[in-house]
Write an enzyme that holds these catalytic residues in place. Structure first.
Site, PDB file in Angstrom:
ATOM      1  N   TYR A   7       0.833  -1.199   0.000  1.00  0.00           N
ATOM      2  CA  TYR A   7       0.000   0.000   0.000  1.00  0.00           C
ATOM      3  C   TYR A   7       0.868   1.250   0.000  1.00  0.00           C
ATOM      4  O   TYR A   7       2.076   1.184   0.220  1.00  0.00           O
ATOM      5  CB  TYR A   7      -0.956   0.005   1.202  1.00  0.00           C
ATOM      6  CG  TYR A   7      -0.307   0.354   2.524  1.00  0.00           C
ATOM      7  CD1 TYR A   7       0.527  -0.547   3.182  1.00  0.00           C
ATOM      8  CD2 TYR A   7      -0.505   1.602   3.118  1.00  0.00           C
ATOM      9  CE1 TYR A   7       1.122  -0.215   4.392  1.00  0.00           C
ATOM     10  CE2 TYR A   7       0.088   1.933   4.330  1.00  0.00           C
ATOM     11  CZ  TYR A   7       0.900   1.024   4.965  1.00  0.00           C
ATOM     12  OH  TYR A   7       1.496   1.356   6.145  1.00  0.00           O
ATOM     13  N   ARG A  19       8.059   3.914  -4.991  1.00  0.00           N
ATOM     14  CA  ARG A  19       8.117   2.955  -3.877  1.00  0.00           C
ATOM     15  C   ARG A  19       7.075   1.855  -4.056  1.00  0.00           C
ATOM     16  O   ARG A  19       7.326   0.685  -3.718  1.00  0.00           O
ATOM     17  CB  ARG A  19       7.931   3.685  -2.541  1.00  0.00           C
ATOM     18  CG  ARG A  19       8.223   2.791  -1.343  1.00  0.00           C
ATOM     19  CD  ARG A  19       8.272   3.549  -0.041  1.00  0.00           C
ATOM     20  NE  ARG A  19       6.993   4.162   0.279  1.00  0.00           N
ATOM     21  CZ  ARG A  19       6.797   5.000   1.290  1.00  0.00           C
ATOM     22  NH1 ARG A  19       7.801   5.330   2.080  1.00  0.00           N
ATOM     23  NH2 ARG A  19       5.615   5.514   1.529  1.00  0.00           N
ATOM     24  N   HIS A  77       0.097 -21.392  -0.242  1.00  0.00           N
ATOM     25  CA  HIS A  77       1.074 -20.350   0.077  1.00  0.00           C
ATOM     26  C   HIS A  77       1.825 -19.881  -1.172  1.00  0.00           C
ATOM     27  O   HIS A  77       2.165 -18.711  -1.285  1.00  0.00           O
ATOM     28  CB  HIS A  77       2.077 -20.852   1.122  1.00  0.00           C
ATOM     29  CG  HIS A  77       1.479 -20.951   2.503  1.00  0.00           C
ATOM     30  ND1 HIS A  77       0.455 -21.817   2.804  1.00  0.00           N
ATOM     31  CD2 HIS A  77       1.760 -20.285   3.645  1.00  0.00           C
ATOM     32  CE1 HIS A  77       0.128 -21.673   4.075  1.00  0.00           C
ATOM     33  NE2 HIS A  77       0.914 -20.744   4.610  1.00  0.00           N
ATOM     34  N   LYS A 134       6.525  -1.758   1.886  1.00  0.00           N
ATOM     35  CA  LYS A 134       5.347  -1.211   2.573  1.00  0.00           C
ATOM     36  C   LYS A 134       4.178  -2.177   2.395  1.00  0.00           C
ATOM     37  O   LYS A 134       3.250  -1.921   1.609  1.00  0.00           O
ATOM     38  CB  LYS A 134       5.034   0.182   2.008  1.00  0.00           C
ATOM     39  CG  LYS A 134       4.164   1.025   2.903  1.00  0.00           C
ATOM     40  CD  LYS A 134       4.231   2.481   2.493  1.00  0.00           C
ATOM     41  CE  LYS A 134       3.211   3.334   3.207  1.00  0.00           C
ATOM     42  NZ  LYS A 134       3.366   3.406   4.648  1.00  0.00           N
ATOM     43  N   GLU A 149      12.409   2.797  14.072  1.00  0.00           N
ATOM     44  CA  GLU A 149      11.384   3.781  13.683  1.00  0.00           C
ATOM     45  C   GLU A 149      10.179   3.616  14.600  1.00  0.00           C
ATOM     46  O   GLU A 149      10.237   2.891  15.593  1.00  0.00           O
ATOM     47  CB  GLU A 149      11.023   3.625  12.206  1.00  0.00           C
ATOM     48  CG  GLU A 149      10.526   2.246  11.826  1.00  0.00           C
ATOM     49  CD  GLU A 149      10.252   2.078  10.330  1.00  0.00           C
ATOM     50  OE1 GLU A 149       9.989   3.068   9.647  1.00  0.00           O
ATOM     51  OE2 GLU A 149      10.290   0.921   9.866  1.00  0.00           O
ATOM     52  N   LEU A 195      11.204   1.397   6.922  1.00  0.00           N
ATOM     53  CA  LEU A 195      10.613   1.887   5.678  1.00  0.00           C
ATOM     54  C   LEU A 195      11.329   3.198   5.369  1.00  0.00           C
ATOM     55  O   LEU A 195      11.408   4.074   6.235  1.00  0.00           O
ATOM     56  CB  LEU A 195       9.110   2.138   5.867  1.00  0.00           C
ATOM     57  CG  LEU A 195       8.440   2.612   4.578  1.00  0.00           C
ATOM     58  CD1 LEU A 195       8.190   1.423   3.650  1.00  0.00           C
ATOM     59  CD2 LEU A 195       7.145   3.341   4.860  1.00  0.00           C
TER      60      LEU A 195
HETATM   61  N1  PDD Z   1       2.942   5.096   7.345  1.00  0.00           N
HETATM   62  N2  PDD Z   1       7.649   3.898   8.803  1.00  0.00           N
HETATM   63  C1  PDD Z   1       6.510   3.188   8.818  1.00  0.00           C
HETATM   64  C2  PDD Z   1       6.517   1.870   9.482  1.00  0.00           C
HETATM   65  C3  PDD Z   1       5.355   3.710   8.221  1.00  0.00           C
HETATM   66  O1  PDD Z   1       4.219   2.979   8.229  1.00  0.00           O
HETATM   67  C4  PDD Z   1       5.381   5.002   7.637  1.00  0.00           C
HETATM   68  C5  PDD Z   1       4.185   5.614   6.970  1.00  0.00           C
HETATM   69  C6  PDD Z   1       6.603   5.698   7.648  1.00  0.00           C
HETATM   70  C7  PDD Z   1       6.749   7.032   7.009  1.00  0.00           C
HETATM   71  O2  PDD Z   1       6.765   6.930   5.606  1.00  0.00           O
HETATM   72  P1  PDD Z   1       6.260   8.114   4.687  1.00  0.00           P
HETATM   73  O3  PDD Z   1       7.049   9.307   5.066  1.00  0.00           O
HETATM   74  O4  PDD Z   1       6.558   7.655   3.311  1.00  0.00           O
HETATM   75  O5  PDD Z   1       4.803   8.302   4.946  1.00  0.00           O
HETATM   76  C8  PDD Z   1       7.711   5.106   8.230  1.00  0.00           C
HETATM   77  C9  PDD Z   1       1.749   5.428   6.608  1.00  0.00           C
HETATM   78  C10 PDD Z   1       1.481   6.879   6.485  1.00  0.00           C
HETATM   79  C11 PDD Z   1       0.580   4.647   7.172  1.00  0.00           C
HETATM   80  O6  PDD Z   1       0.775   3.452   7.431  1.00  0.00           O
HETATM   81  O7  PDD Z   1      -0.522   5.164   7.300  1.00  0.00           O
END
Ligand code: PDD
Length: 282
Positions: A31, A50, A104, A149, A181, A205
């Site tokens: 996603y 990405r 699987h 992601k 993170e 990520l």
């Molecule tokens: N989440 N790390 C993780 C685990 C994340 O799920 C996200 C973003 C980020 C930041 O990535 P970005 O700057 O590209 O949004 C880092 C999204 C917004 C979500 O799951 O809703």
């Protein structure tokens, strides 16, 4: 609310996926979440790149001509939902598709992946950005391909829930003694005027916001090291902050009940937040 599912614009209640969809059965999909301001997609190319990397990482064979339609379809959806003015988010999800029986291994012959897009109005967390937030530390129990992601977010969900139950905003996750993170954002630290963040690797990520902050730090001539912060260094940092598409630039002012520095957002995060807002809204 109108959503887009496999070629059709539908009312959300009418949009249905098969119970055999591998996203539903296995969490087999990826996603993206993209910010939109007055119809302008913030760093759209980076998000779509990405998405492409995610499809490659999961070996999901998604028709390039379908992928090419995503920007246009997303704009059409925002229009249908009256979200071309003000702030909004676009959620994109692609799963490997519906296949039966449940196995699987990848479906043979290949099935058509499922594409789902939704949009939502968005209100930035301005008060949290100005005041800062509190966090707890938790063990990062995720797999070792966090650069993808994927829609499999259980460790992230459980961590965020634990933080909520502890009465704090979020969590700082720790793997092998270093900060990786948060469940839904990247983390930067400041010590003696230098910015630190976990290097882009399979353990985090590589956030689009993170990449933007790295670019802004360079412009602002703030030295930056992609070096992990050790757990024992946490309380001696000058500043700590989250970055993310829906989190924006969010200072952290309390860790495990202990105030960080003077308990107020610091000068570096304020500078970065200002530059980031100029970039997004400018
Ligand atoms: N989440 N790390 C993780 C685990 C994340 O799920 C996200 C973003 C980020 C930041 O990535 P970005 O700057 O590209 O949004 C880092 C999204 C917004 C979500 O799951 O809703």
């Amino acid at each position: 609310m109108i959503v887009y599912l496999d070629g059709d614009f539908l009312r959300q209640e009418e949009a249905k996926i098969s119970v055999a969809d591998r996203g539903f059965i296995f969490g087999d999909g990826i996603y993206e979440v993209i910010r939109v301001v007055n119809g302008n997609f913030f760093r759209e190319k980076e998000h779509l790149d990405r998405l492409k990397e995610g499809l490659e990482g999961l070996k999901i064979d998604f028709d390039p001509s379908e992928k090419a339609k995503i920007p246009e379809v997303s704009r059409e959806l925002l229009k249908k939902n009256n979200q071309l003015t003000g702030e909004a988010t676009v959620y994109l999800q692609i799963t490997r598709g519906a296949a039966w029986p449940r196995t699987h291994t990848f479906p043979e012959p290949t099935v058509k992946p499922t594409l789902y897009i939704s949009t939502d109005t968005f209100i930035p967390h301005t008060e949290l950005h100005e005041k800062g937030v509190d966090v707890i530390t938790l063990s990062d129990v995720r797999w070792k391909r966090c650069n993808l992601k994927t829609i499999q977010l259980l460790p992230n969900i459980l961590a965020k829930q634990k933080a909520a139950e502890a009465g704090v905003n979020s969590a700082v996750m720790i793997r092998d003694g270093v900060i990786t993170e948060s469940p839904n954002a990247n983390i930067f630290a400041v010590r003696d005027g230098v910015l630190y963040t976990f290097p882009a690797s399979n353990y985090i990520l590589n956030g689009i916001t993170r990449q933007t902050v790295i670019e802004l730090a360079d412009k602002l001539q703030i030295p930056l090291k992609e070096t992990p912060i050790r757990e024992e260094e946490l309380y001696d940092l000058d500043e700590l902050f989250f970055t993310g598409t829906t989190t924006d630039i969010q200072p952290i002012i309390e860790i495990n009940g202990r105030r960080l520095a003077d308990g107020k957002p610091g000068q570096v995060v304020k500078k970065i937040r200002k530059a980031y807002n100029e970039r997004m809204y400018g």
